[in-house]
Design a protein around this motif. Sequence first.
Motif, short mmCIF file in Angstrom:
data_model
loop_
_atom_site.label_atom_id
_atom_site.label_comp_id
_atom_site.label_asym_id
_atom_site.label_seq_id
_atom_site.Cartn_x
_atom_site.Cartn_y
_atom_site.Cartn_z
N PHE A 65 0.83 -1.20 0.00
CA PHE A 65 0.00 0.00 0.00
C PHE A 65 0.86 1.25 0.00
O PHE A 65 1.87 1.31 0.70
CB PHE A 65 -0.91 0.01 1.24
N PHE A 66 0.44 2.25 -0.77
CA PHE A 66 1.12 3.53 -0.86
C PHE A 66 0.09 4.62 -0.66
O PHE A 66 -0.92 4.66 -1.36
CB PHE A 66 1.81 3.69 -2.21
N GLY A 67 0.33 5.50 0.30
CA GLY A 67 -0.57 6.62 0.55
C GLY A 67 -0.55 7.58 -0.63
O GLY A 67 0.32 7.53 -1.49
N PRO A 68 -1.52 8.50 -0.68
CA PRO A 68 -1.63 9.40 -1.82
C PRO A 68 -0.37 10.25 -2.06
O PRO A 68 0.03 10.45 -3.20
CB PRO A 68 -2.83 10.28 -1.50
N GLY A 69 0.25 10.74 -1.00
CA GLY A 69 1.46 11.55 -1.16
C GLY A 69 2.63 10.76 -1.71
O GLY A 69 3.37 11.23 -2.59
N HIS A 70 2.81 9.55 -1.21
CA HIS A 70 3.91 8.71 -1.69
C HIS A 70 3.66 8.28 -3.13
O HIS A 70 4.60 8.22 -3.94
CB HIS A 70 4.08 7.48 -0.79
N TRP A 71 2.42 7.97 -3.46
CA TRP A 71 2.11 7.57 -4.84
C TRP A 71 2.35 8.74 -5.79
O TRP A 71 2.93 8.56 -6.86
CB TRP A 71 0.68 7.05 -4.95
N ALA A 72 1.93 9.94 -5.41
CA ALA A 72 2.13 11.13 -6.25
C ALA A 72 3.63 11.39 -6.46
O ALA A 72 4.05 11.71 -7.58
CB ALA A 72 1.46 12.34 -5.62
N ALA A 73 4.43 11.22 -5.41
CA ALA A 73 5.88 11.42 -5.54
C ALA A 73 6.48 10.38 -6.48
O ALA A 73 7.36 10.71 -7.28
CB ALA A 73 6.54 11.35 -4.16
N PHE A 74 6.01 9.14 -6.38
CA PHE A 74 6.50 8.09 -7.29
C PHE A 74 6.16 8.43 -8.74
O PHE A 74 7.02 8.37 -9.62
CB PHE A 74 5.89 6.75 -6.89
N ILE A 75 4.93 8.82 -9.01
CA ILE A 75 4.51 9.16 -10.37
C ILE A 75 5.31 10.36 -10.89
O ILE A 75 5.76 10.37 -12.04
CB ILE A 75 3.00 9.44 -10.43
N ASP A 76 5.52 11.37 -10.05
CA ASP A 76 6.33 12.51 -10.45
C ASP A 76 7.75 12.07 -10.82
O ASP A 76 8.33 12.54 -11.79
CB ASP A 76 6.40 13.56 -9.34
N GLY A 77 8.32 11.14 -10.03
CA GLY A 77 9.65 10.62 -10.32
C GLY A 77 9.70 9.86 -11.63
O GLY A 77 10.66 9.99 -12.40
N VAL A 78 8.68 9.07 -11.91
CA VAL A 78 8.61 8.34 -13.18
C VAL A 78 8.58 9.33 -14.34
O VAL A 78 9.32 9.19 -15.32
CB VAL A 78 7.38 7.40 -13.23
#
Length: 69
Positions: free
Chosen positions: A49-62
Amino acid sequence: MNHQSVVTAFQKSSYSSGGQGSECLEVAHTADGGRAVRDSKNPAGGLHFFGPGHWAAFIDGVKAGTFGG
């Protein structure tokens, strides 16, 4: 409903590759706006599970090419 409740069906990327397109992850939305991720070859093997902030940071990094490839 807790924040780790999966609220959508799991989906596999249309960019999946490898043999029959079975070598990838599946992602679903969670109740808090985050994501649940599982191995498409072993869906019963557990979820991450990834919270919304962590998921957004991952997508930004991609999008920024942070992870290479």
